[in-house]
Design a protein around this motif. Structure first.
Motif, PDB file in Angstrom:
ATOM      1  N   UNK A   1      75.646  62.898  -5.879  1.00 17.70           N
ATOM      2  CA  UNK A   1      76.257  61.601  -5.218  1.00 17.70           C
ATOM      3  C   UNK A   1      75.575  61.528  -3.820  1.00 17.70           C
ATOM      4  N   UNK A   2      75.249  62.594  -3.182  1.00 12.63           N
ATOM      5  CA  UNK A   2      74.803  62.675  -1.850  1.00 12.63           C
ATOM      6  C   UNK A   2      73.218  62.279  -1.999  1.00 12.63           C
ATOM      7  N   UNK A   3      72.478  62.737  -2.936  1.00 11.95           N
ATOM      8  CA  UNK A   3      71.298  62.544  -3.186  1.00 11.95           C
ATOM      9  C   UNK A   3      71.009  60.981  -3.568  1.00 11.95           C
ATOM     10  N   UNK A   4      71.973  60.337  -4.526  1.00 12.13           N
ATOM     11  CA  UNK A   4      71.809  58.969  -4.766  1.00 12.13           C
ATOM     12  C   UNK A   4      71.946  58.057  -3.536  1.00 12.13           C
ATOM     13  N   UNK A   5      73.025  58.435  -2.772  1.00  8.72           N
ATOM     14  CA  UNK A   5      73.182  57.646  -1.581  1.00  8.72           C
ATOM     15  C   UNK A   5      72.070  57.805  -0.661  1.00  8.72           C
ATOM     16  N   UNK A   6      71.603  58.953  -0.309  1.00 12.82           N
ATOM     17  CA  UNK A   6      70.543  59.136   0.794  1.00 12.82           C
ATOM     18  C   UNK A   6      69.319  58.494   0.551  1.00 12.82           C
TER      19      UNK A   6
ATOM     20  N   UNK B   1      59.264  58.562  -7.601  1.00 12.99           N
ATOM     21  CA  UNK B   1      59.817  59.833  -7.743  1.00 12.99           C
ATOM     22  C   UNK B   1      61.280  59.422  -7.202  1.00 12.99           C
ATOM     23  N   UNK B   2      61.497  58.932  -6.132  1.00 15.83           N
ATOM     24  CA  UNK B   2      62.901  58.417  -5.827  1.00 15.83           C
ATOM     25  C   UNK B   2      63.733  57.826  -6.776  1.00 15.83           C
ATOM     26  N   UNK B   3      63.224  56.766  -7.371  1.00 19.58           N
ATOM     27  CA  UNK B   3      63.650  56.151  -8.406  1.00 19.58           C
ATOM     28  C   UNK B   3      64.023  57.032  -9.659  1.00 19.58           C
TER      29      UNK B   3
ATOM     30  N   UNK C   1      68.109  59.962 -12.745  1.00 21.64           N
ATOM     31  CA  UNK C   1      68.580  61.414 -13.415  1.00 21.64           C
ATOM     32  C   UNK C   1      70.048  61.625 -13.010  1.00 21.64           C
ATOM     33  N   UNK C   2      70.265  61.448 -11.531  1.00 23.09           N
ATOM     34  CA  UNK C   2      71.668  61.657 -11.111  1.00 23.09           C
ATOM     35  C   UNK C   2      72.753  60.871 -11.845  1.00 23.09           C
TER      36      UNK C   2
END
Length: 290
Positions: A272-277, A25-27, A32-33
């Motif tokens: 961007x915040x979703x990718x980093x976190x 799910x995270x991947x 997607x981002x």
């Protein structure tokens, strides 16, 4: 005598399956981002300027099937102009973030490894930059550098390194006391050798996460100083320019001039915040198993 708890093997397999599903799910979320942001970036770079050209006959058309985001006060298509503007903001954000993160990496490692005067000098520069009002410092540097794309990129790059420098420095301070680093010093290796061969590889995950999390700050600050008139020139499509122009007409009911570019900027920052976190969770051995 060993007692087996009924269903323990089954519970273990379920836990592993749940962990694996979370990782998938995270991947997928990160992928997607990345695809969305990369698509906006390359679409804007390769876009023909005629897509958002002036057409006075179509000015102030509300959003519809012909113009998805409507048109502005000179008939320019807002959808294509927002794509181009966000792409320009991403270019500035990427350049500024990379330069700023490299400064933070070099300063953080030098401060922790060399110590003494170097450590005091780096800490003094960090305190100086963080003690000044951030937006005021951005405007001053951008104005001194002649504004425009060059000025705003330099301003963002020179003001976003202090927080990452502190993170890198604290990470290096922990690593330098480890046994293999001390053994390398006893073998006669120089501080530069130890920093490059032993410390830098362990700091890179923290550095990469910090670099990604710098992007949303850089994009938001670029849009902010451009909105105030100290960034991108008015003739260049940029989110800050578009929002600044929209303020002249939003009170007359032209809501789409501010809504859509603002939402696109907000989505980019959130992604961007979703990718980093999420990358932080995957790379951290503790949270990766949660």
């Amino acid at each position: 005598m060993v007692c087996l708890i009924p269903g323990s093997e089954r519970g273990s397999s379920v836990d592993k399956r749940q962990i694996w599903n979370r990782r998938i799910l995270v991947a997928l979320l990160v992928s997607a981002a990345v695809v969305y942001l990369a698509g906006i970036f390359f679409w804007g770079i390769s876009m023909d300027p005629s897509c958002y050209d002036t057409n006075y006959a179509d000015k102030f058309i509300s959003p519809g099937s012909k113009h998805w985001f409507g048109t502005d006060f000179v008939g320019r298509d807002m959808f294509y102009r927002c794509i181009k503007g966000l792409s320009n903001s991403l270019i500035v954000g990427i350049l500024a973030s990379v330069v700023s993160s490299v400064i933070a990496l070099a300063a953080g490692i030098a401060s922790a490894v060399l110590g003494g005067r170097v450590d005091r000098c780096v800490n003094w520069c960090v305190d100086l930059c963080m003690g000044l009002p951030h937006l005021v410092l951005l405007i001053l540097i951008s104005f001194m550098m002649g504004k425009g794309g060059r000025g705003v990129t330099i301003a963002v790059a020179l003001t976003h390194w202090p927080s990452l420098t502190r993170i890198v420095r604290s990470e290096v301070m922990q690593i330098r006391s480890s046994q293999y680093v001390q053994a390398s010093y006893r073998l006669g290796k120089s501080k530069i050798y130890v920093a490059v061969r032993h410390i830098l590889p362990h700091v890179l995950p923290v550095y990469m996460i910090g670099l990604i999390l710098l992007f949303p700050h850089a994009i938001m600050h670029e849009a902010a100083i451009t909105f105030l008139g100290f960034g991108m020139p008015a003739e260049m499509p940029a989110i800050g320019v578009i929002l600044s122009e929209a303020m002249n007409h939003i009170t007359t009911g032209k809501w789409w001039l501010a809504l859509f570019p603002g939402c696109m900027l907000l989505i980019a920052v959130i992604l961007f915040d979703v990718i980093g976190e999420n990358l932080k969770k995957l790379w951290n051995p503790g949270s990766a198993q949660e």
